[in-house]
Design a protein around this motif. Structure first.
Motif, PDB file in Angstrom:
ATOM      1  N   UNK A   1      43.178  34.030  23.156  1.00 27.52           N
ATOM      2  CA  UNK A   1      42.465  35.215  22.699  1.00 27.52           C
ATOM      3  C   UNK A   1      40.987  35.144  23.073  1.00 27.52           C
ATOM      4  N   UNK A   2      40.460  33.933  23.143  1.00 30.46           N
ATOM      5  CA  UNK A   2      39.044  33.744  23.467  1.00 30.46           C
ATOM      6  C   UNK A   2      38.929  32.910  24.737  1.00 30.46           C
ATOM      7  N   UNK A   3      38.147  33.381  25.672  1.00 33.42           N
ATOM      8  CA  UNK A   3      37.852  32.637  26.896  1.00 33.42           C
ATOM      9  C   UNK A   3      36.365  32.303  26.895  1.00 33.42           C
ATOM     10  N   UNK A   4      36.048  31.095  27.298  1.00 34.50           N
ATOM     11  CA  UNK A   4      34.665  30.616  27.313  1.00 34.50           C
ATOM     12  C   UNK A   4      34.337  30.184  28.735  1.00 34.50           C
ATOM     13  N   UNK A   5      33.339  30.831  29.330  1.00 32.04           N
ATOM     14  CA  UNK A   5      32.923  30.498  30.689  1.00 32.04           C
ATOM     15  C   UNK A   5      31.585  29.772  30.639  1.00 32.04           C
ATOM     16  N   UNK A   6      31.553  28.592  31.235  1.00 29.55           N
ATOM     17  CA  UNK A   6      30.291  27.870  31.436  1.00 29.55           C
ATOM     18  C   UNK A   6      29.788  28.227  32.831  1.00 29.55           C
ATOM     19  N   UNK A   7      28.666  28.945  32.890  1.00 30.65           N
ATOM     20  CA  UNK A   7      28.123  29.421  34.160  1.00 30.65           C
ATOM     21  C   UNK A   7      26.860  28.653  34.518  1.00 30.65           C
TER      22      UNK A   7
ATOM     23  N   UNK B   1      35.035  42.443  31.147  1.00 24.66           N
ATOM     24  CA  UNK B   1      34.830  41.149  31.805  1.00 24.66           C
ATOM     25  C   UNK B   1      35.369  41.184  33.225  1.00 24.66           C
ATOM     26  N   UNK B   2      34.637  41.868  34.101  1.00 22.10           N
ATOM     27  CA  UNK B   2      34.863  41.813  35.551  1.00 22.10           C
ATOM     28  C   UNK B   2      33.830  40.834  36.088  1.00 22.10           C
ATOM     29  N   UNK B   3      34.287  39.650  36.505  1.00 26.55           N
ATOM     30  CA  UNK B   3      33.368  38.548  36.805  1.00 26.55           C
ATOM     31  C   UNK B   3      33.818  37.844  38.076  1.00 26.55           C
ATOM     32  N   UNK B   4      32.853  37.530  38.950  1.00 31.09           N
ATOM     33  CA  UNK B   4      33.156  36.729  40.133  1.00 31.09           C
ATOM     34  C   UNK B   4      32.177  35.562  40.192  1.00 31.09           C
ATOM     35  N   UNK B   5      32.508  34.581  41.031  1.00 38.42           N
ATOM     36  CA  UNK B   5      31.625  33.428  41.198  1.00 38.42           C
ATOM     37  C   UNK B   5      31.675  32.942  42.634  1.00 38.42           C
ATOM     38  N   UNK B   6      30.534  32.447  43.102  1.00 31.96           N
ATOM     39  CA  UNK B   6      30.411  31.852  44.426  1.00 31.96           C
ATOM     40  C   UNK B   6      29.799  30.466  44.295  1.00 31.96           C
ATOM     41  N   UNK B   7      29.968  29.653  45.327  1.00 32.24           N
ATOM     42  CA  UNK B   7      29.382  28.312  45.289  1.00 32.24           C
ATOM     43  C   UNK B   7      27.855  28.371  45.380  1.00 32.24           C
TER      44      UNK B   7
ATOM     45  N   UNK C   1      32.681  26.991  35.275  1.00 29.62           N
ATOM     46  CA  UNK C   1      31.959  27.435  36.467  1.00 29.62           C
ATOM     47  C   UNK C   1      30.524  26.912  36.416  1.00 29.62           C
ATOM     48  N   UNK C   2      30.392  25.705  35.886  1.00 24.36           N
ATOM     49  CA  UNK C   2      29.074  25.127  35.641  1.00 24.36           C
ATOM     50  C   UNK C   2      28.317  24.802  36.921  1.00 24.36           C
ATOM     51  N   UNK C   3      29.012  24.780  38.062  1.00 24.97           N
ATOM     52  CA  UNK C   3      28.344  24.521  39.333  1.00 24.97           C
ATOM     53  C   UNK C   3      28.326  25.763  40.223  1.00 24.97           C
ATOM     54  N   UNK C   4      28.621  26.924  39.638  1.00 20.84           N
ATOM     55  CA  UNK C   4      28.764  28.158  40.410  1.00 20.84           C
ATOM     56  C   UNK C   4      27.707  29.189  40.055  1.00 20.84           C
ATOM     57  N   UNK C   5      27.576  30.172  40.939  1.00 21.39           N
ATOM     58  CA  UNK C   5      26.750  31.359  40.696  1.00 21.39           C
ATOM     59  C   UNK C   5      27.695  32.457  40.211  1.00 21.39           C
ATOM     60  N   UNK C   6      27.467  32.932  39.009  1.00 21.49           N
ATOM     61  CA  UNK C   6      28.373  33.874  38.348  1.00 21.49           C
ATOM     62  C   UNK C   6      27.695  35.236  38.233  1.00 21.49           C
ATOM     63  N   UNK C   7      28.439  36.297  38.516  1.00 25.82           N
ATOM     64  CA  UNK C   7      27.855  37.636  38.517  1.00 25.82           C
ATOM     65  C   UNK C   7      28.932  38.690  38.267  1.00 25.82           C
ATOM     66  N   UNK C   8      28.530  39.952  38.089  1.00 23.96           N
ATOM     67  CA  UNK C   8      29.538  41.003  37.883  1.00 23.96           C
ATOM     68  C   UNK C   8      30.426  41.184  39.108  1.00 23.96           C
ATOM     69  N   UNK C   9      31.654  41.626  38.882  1.00 30.10           N
ATOM     70  CA  UNK C   9      32.544  41.953  39.980  1.00 30.10           C
ATOM     71  C   UNK C   9      31.929  43.014  40.877  1.00 30.10           C
ATOM     72  N   UNK C  10      32.207  42.904  42.174  1.00 30.40           N
ATOM     73  CA  UNK C  10      31.666  43.851  43.143  1.00 30.40           C
ATOM     74  C   UNK C  10      32.496  45.136  43.153  1.00 30.40           C
ATOM     75  N   UNK C  11      31.878  46.219  43.600  1.00 33.45           N
ATOM     76  CA  UNK C  11      32.560  47.510  43.694  1.00 33.45           C
ATOM     77  C   UNK C  11      32.357  48.094  45.090  1.00 33.45           C
ATOM     78  N   UNK C  12      33.422  48.603  45.664  1.00 30.43           N
ATOM     79  CA  UNK C  12      33.393  49.237  46.979  1.00 30.43           C
ATOM     80  C   UNK C  12      33.709  50.716  46.791  1.00 30.43           C
ATOM     81  N   UNK C  13      32.752  51.566  47.103  1.00 31.64           N
ATOM     82  CA  UNK C  13      32.881  52.998  46.833  1.00 31.64           C
ATOM     83  C   UNK C  13      33.548  53.788  47.946  1.00 31.64           C
ATOM     84  N   UNK C  14      34.055  53.106  48.969  1.00 27.25           N
ATOM     85  CA  UNK C  14      34.735  53.849  50.041  1.00 27.25           C
ATOM     86  C   UNK C  14      35.739  52.948  50.744  1.00 27.25           C
ATOM     87  N   UNK C  15      36.992  53.056  50.336  1.00 28.31           N
ATOM     88  CA  UNK C  15      38.080  52.335  51.006  1.00 28.31           C
ATOM     89  C   UNK C  15      39.234  53.301  51.262  1.00 28.31           C
ATOM     90  N   UNK C  16      40.120  52.869  52.159  1.00 27.95           N
ATOM     91  CA  UNK C  16      41.378  53.572  52.430  1.00 27.95           C
ATOM     92  C   UNK C  16      42.471  52.499  52.430  1.00 27.95           C
TER      93      UNK C  16
END
Length: 417
Positions: free
Chosen positions: A8-14, A384-390, A60-75
């Protein structure tokens, strides 16, 4: 592959946390998520034992965490390539729907948790959107247009086929005259369109010699916008030539897609109406390369591709420097699905700052689709739309090309090995 989390609860270390693009990232933060919603953000790495007994730690303590990306034009229903003509004849609607599900998953795995699907078979688009929303299959949140509202013979109408096939495949949202275009708009909404896609000018990939100038008349544009807004839908206008861009902006569209030849009047109209530019630099880059290195595109398409694609960058630079609002969009389907982050690199190379690139793909995109209340930033009460990169994309925008962690609505779809 998604991981349906039972906790029920998720804990992210960013390690680094960008809560609001445009602001400085925070260091060593803990995000708390319950039922897909961010409920708390705390400084430091808070021990998971301090939460509910079944709380789950996502490290994700060694990652860069940010909001999920959005693409406004796909097919999502296809990709540009030499097999397109044969696929039209050989693939059933069911085949195309399965393929669009495959492309949707690739898009999500690339870190894009929300997209606008701006044009395709309406029934398939809406089925894919609804299936993902119900959790039947993995993919980004989809804002779907279905078939474009377009004039007979214009971009958005079917082309490049024999006359009998043209009759068979012409969409019922093709229209002529203001009142017929009003009907087409209302019909699109009746059958499920979240947003109305129009084509105010010709297009590069129409297999005709009709050019890229204005094709929808001013009164047609006005009727579409008025009908859409009256029914609570925004309007996205494909537009290359300045006359078509300006006519669409005067009619009150909410975004201009491509905007290849925006002029000084266009910039004034963008600001006056508060409309967004969705530049789709990847589309221009892709068609220029294909026109120069392959022979599968017709002479009409190749000529337009080289001319328009080569001009998109300089017009984007001028619009950005002039303060036009930019929302991130790739036109994926022209380019390869799953490579959506390459648009960020092209925008950066054209002079956009990394912070502004990230804002265009989060805060601005959320505003364009009317979802700033729950998407676009990592704040208490938001989805909670979240992504992370190295690495930090603020230091190297190419970090977005290798997203290692993807969460959408609290469900983990990708995590580091």
């Amino acid at each position: 592959m998604s991981t349906q989390l039972v906790a029920k609860t998720q804990v992210i270390h960013a390690g680094k946390l960008l809560t609001v693009p445009g602001k400085s990232p925070l260091t060593k933060q803990t995000l708390v998520i319950k039922d897909g919603i961010i409920t708390d953000i705390k400084a430091g790495f808070i021990a998971v034992s301090l939460f509910e007994q079944d709380a789950q730690l996502i490290n994700l303590s060694k990652s860069f965490v940010m909001p999920g990306l959005m693409d406004m034009h796909v097919h999502l229903q296809g990709e540009l390539g030499p097999q397109n003509d044969s696929e039209k004849l050989r693939m059933s609607d069911a085949d195309r729907l399965v393929k669009s599900a495959y492309f949707a998953n690739k898009t999500l795995m690339a870190g894009f948790t929300t997209v606008r699907d701006l044009g395709g078979s309406a029934e398939q688009s809406f089925a894919l959107r609804d299936g993902i929303a119900k959790g039947y299959l993995p993919g980004p949140r989809i804002i779907a247009a279905g078939s474009s509202v377009a004039v007979t013979g214009g971009h958005g109408d079917v082309d490049g086929m024999s006359p009998d096939l043209l009759e068979m495949h012409t969409a019922k949202t093709v229209c002529d005259g203001p009142y017929d275009c009003r009907r087409a708009t209302r019909r699109a909404i009746k059958f499920g369109a979240d947003v109305i896609k129009i084509t105010s000018t010709g297009g590069v990939l129409s297999d005709t010699n009709t050019g890229t100038g204005q094709q929808m008349a001013d009164d047609e544009l006005t009727e579409v916008v008025n009908a859409a807004h009256a029914l609570g839908r925004k309007v996205a206008s494909h537009a290359h030539a300045a006359a078509g861009i300006n006519a669409a902006l005067r009619a009150g569209v909410d975004s201009i897609e491509h905007g290849s030849y925006a002029n000084e009047e266009s910039i004034k109209l963008f600001k006056q109406h508060g409309a967004y530019l969705v530049p789709t630099l990847m589309a221009g880059d892709t068609v220029v390369n294909l026109a120069k290195t392959t022979e599968f595109m017709s002479p009409a398409i190749s000529a337009k591709a080289i001319r328009v694609g080569g001009d998109m960058i300089k017009n984007f630079k001028r619009a950005y420097k002039s303060g036009v609002k930019i929302a991130y969009g790739t036109d994926s389907g022209v380019s390869r699905h799953g490579s959506n982050a390459k648009e960020a690199v092209l925008m950066f190379n054209a002079g956009m700052t990394p912070q502004d690139v990230l804002k265009s793909a989060t805060i601005h995109a959320a505003d364009l689709i009317g979802r700033t209340n729950d998407l676009g930033t990592l704040e208490v009460g938001k989805v909670a739309d979240i992504i992370a990169t190295n690495e930090s994309p603020l230091q190297d925008i190419k970090a977005l090309l290798t997203v290692g962690f993807v969460m959408k609505s609290g469900v983990v779809f990708k995590q580091p090995e």
